[in-house]
Design an enzyme around this catalytic site. Sequence first.
Site, PDB file in Angstrom:
ATOM      1  N   CYS A 168      33.704  40.654  37.180  1.00 43.34           N
ATOM      2  CA  CYS A 168      33.107  40.828  38.480  1.00 43.34           C
ATOM      3  C   CYS A 168      33.640  39.967  39.641  1.00 43.34           C
ATOM      4  O   CYS A 168      33.469  38.756  39.652  1.00 43.34           O
ATOM      5  CB  CYS A 168      31.660  40.425  38.185  1.00 43.34           C
TER       6      CYS A 168
ATOM      7  N   CYS B 151      28.185  33.837  38.987  1.00 44.67           N
ATOM      8  CA  CYS B 151      28.933  35.034  39.381  1.00 44.67           C
ATOM      9  C   CYS B 151      29.792  34.798  40.619  1.00 44.67           C
ATOM     10  O   CYS B 151      29.309  34.311  41.638  1.00 44.67           O
ATOM     11  CB  CYS B 151      27.956  36.181  39.628  1.00 44.67           C
TER      12      CYS B 151
ATOM     13  N   CYS C 242      23.544  35.132  41.736  1.00 50.81           N
ATOM     14  CA  CYS C 242      23.532  34.504  40.407  1.00 50.81           C
ATOM     15  C   CYS C 242      24.505  33.310  40.383  1.00 50.81           C
ATOM     16  O   CYS C 242      25.604  33.397  40.936  1.00 50.81           O
ATOM     17  CB  CYS C 242      23.917  35.519  39.335  1.00 50.81           C
TER      18      CYS C 242
HETATM   19  N1  SAH Z   1      24.818  43.332  39.683  1.00 50.20           N
HETATM   20  C1  SAH Z   1      24.756  44.029  38.458  1.00 50.20           C
HETATM   21  C2  SAH Z   1      26.052  44.711  38.083  1.00 50.20           C
HETATM   22  C3  SAH Z   1      27.322  44.001  38.375  1.00 50.20           C
HETATM   23  S1  SAH Z   1      27.630  42.540  37.467  1.00 50.20           S
HETATM   24  C4  SAH Z   1      24.328  43.086  37.338  1.00 50.20           C
HETATM   25  O1  SAH Z   1      24.264  41.890  37.555  1.00 50.20           O
HETATM   26  O2  SAH Z   1      24.001  43.600  36.274  1.00 50.20           O
HETATM   27  C5  SAH Z   1      28.121  43.169  35.879  1.00 50.20           C
HETATM   28  C6  SAH Z   1      28.000  42.151  34.764  1.00 50.20           C
HETATM   29  O3  SAH Z   1      29.005  41.126  34.885  1.00 50.20           O
HETATM   30  C7  SAH Z   1      26.652  41.452  34.748  1.00 50.20           C
HETATM   31  O4  SAH Z   1      26.072  41.512  33.473  1.00 50.20           O
HETATM   32  C8  SAH Z   1      27.034  40.052  35.145  1.00 50.20           C
HETATM   33  O5  SAH Z   1      26.118  39.130  34.670  1.00 50.20           O
HETATM   34  C9  SAH Z   1      28.418  39.901  34.538  1.00 50.20           C
HETATM   35  N2  SAH Z   1      29.168  38.740  35.042  1.00 50.20           N
HETATM   36  C10 SAH Z   1      29.090  38.143  36.254  1.00 50.20           C
HETATM   37  N3  SAH Z   1      29.917  37.079  36.313  1.00 50.20           N
HETATM   38  C11 SAH Z   1      30.558  37.006  35.128  1.00 50.20           C
HETATM   39  C12 SAH Z   1      31.547  36.120  34.562  1.00 50.20           C
HETATM   40  N4  SAH Z   1      32.049  35.115  35.252  1.00 50.20           N
HETATM   41  N5  SAH Z   1      31.941  36.342  33.289  1.00 50.20           N
HETATM   42  C13 SAH Z   1      31.450  37.386  32.572  1.00 50.20           C
HETATM   43  N6  SAH Z   1      30.540  38.250  33.046  1.00 50.20           N
HETATM   44  C14 SAH Z   1      30.070  38.060  34.309  1.00 50.20           C
HETATM   45 FE1  SF4 Z   2      24.259  38.684  39.990  1.00 50.67          FE
HETATM   46 FE2  SF4 Z   2      26.859  39.067  40.414  1.00 50.67          FE
HETATM   47 FE3  SF4 Z   2      25.357  41.082  39.427  1.00 50.67          FE
HETATM   48 FE4  SF4 Z   2      25.064  40.266  41.981  1.00 50.67          FE
HETATM   49  S1  SF4 Z   2      26.890  41.171  41.079  1.00 50.67           S
HETATM   50  S2  SF4 Z   2      23.420  40.661  40.529  1.00 50.67           S
HETATM   51  S3  SF4 Z   2      25.369  38.057  41.838  1.00 50.67           S
HETATM   52  S4  SF4 Z   2      25.826  39.133  38.444  1.00 50.67           S
END
Ligand code: SAH
Ligand code: SF4
Length: 341
Positions: free
Chosen positions: A329, A112, A109
């Site tokens: 995360c 992320c 993503c």
């Molecule tokens: N991979 C799974 C679970 C881990 S991420 C998923 O994507 O659902 C858990 C959550 O943290 C997700 O909703 C993701 O979009 C969010 N997340 C990722 N990067 C972030 C950021 N910089 N600020 C806030 N939330 C974030």
């Molecule tokens: Fe997307 Fe991060 Fe969740 Fe992986 S951990 S699916 S890159 S938000």
Amino acid sequence: MVEPKFRIKQIFHWLYHHYVEDFSQMKNLPKALQENLSERFEIAPLKIATVQDSIDGSRKYLFELHDGHTVEAVLLLMKPKVYNEDGSLKHHERYTICISSQVGCKVGCAFCLTAKGGFVRNLSAGEIVEQVRIIKRDNGIAANRRVNIVFMGMGEPLDNLDAVAQAIKIMKDPDGLMISPHRQTISTSGLSHKIARLGKLELGVNLAISLHAVDDALREKLMPINRAYNIASIIEAVRRFPVNTRKKVLFEYLMIKDVNDDLKAAKKLVALLDGIKAKVNLIYFNPYPGTEFKRPDEASMVRFQEYLLSKGVLCTIRESKGIDISAACGQLREQTIAKGA
Ligand code: SAH
Ligand code: SF4
């Protein structure tokens, strides 16, 4: 194999109820069995590499695995301890433990930080369960105290479903960590076919979908996985998912300033969720050095929320717990790697 079966139960109790990590301390096992077990097996608890405390009472752990890789987990303080007027305890602190399922992530993503380091490997069921056991042990949380578990740390849990399912079974086992599946939530970027598989396993866990966008073009930009599993396929999978009768499917919506925070999106979201027992959780994007994305302002969060509420869609704004310790995360791990730790 360890026989008879009740011995396995006893070992489980020592590990998961008393947090004992040495066979020689498992007092109700015969001496000979203690020695035999110590020769054949090793209990290797996860190593705590660093701990960071947040001013809001949350605590973030970086764990070192046996091969030197690291993952993070966070103890989130949801409600403080409450006393009755006579000074007796009304209820303990309410905690949620956020755990990782993989070292890194394949999903990639754009927003992320975990994604930036690429994918390293899956965690084993043992490594997943250990994050919870160590955090409970380290904070003196008795085995039977209620905690919530969310798979919202590093990694995509449905991309490691076998180990995650095994971990859930150990966590919900009354002889294991005793955490009801109704208190466990799997968060996924939307691997539709795996949502179906998870449903068939009938583990009883809650489902959270990281939606973040309401049209495929934008979602593809933010989450490239959307090319393989588009929004319609996710909604279809959610409709078929066996939801606990008193629960709802959680839709996480990461609000990014000027990207997806307008009311047009809110309107489309209401239409998408029509007929689904859903709850929306709006999340502030948590910025980090080098990202092009920005944190939205509070007014646009509230406007978005109020629109959904006015249309009868349950919607909460996620408090940014542990924001001073970068509890989003992958952020502690990245800082530590950058410092060469
Ligand atoms: N991979 C799974 C679970 C881990 S991420 C998923 O994507 O659902 C858990 C959550 O943290 C997700 O909703 C993701 O979009 C969010 N997340 C990722 N990067 C972030 C950021 N910089 N600020 C806030 N939330 C974030
Ligand atoms: Fe997307 Fe991060 Fe969740 Fe992986 S951990 S699916 S890159 S938000």
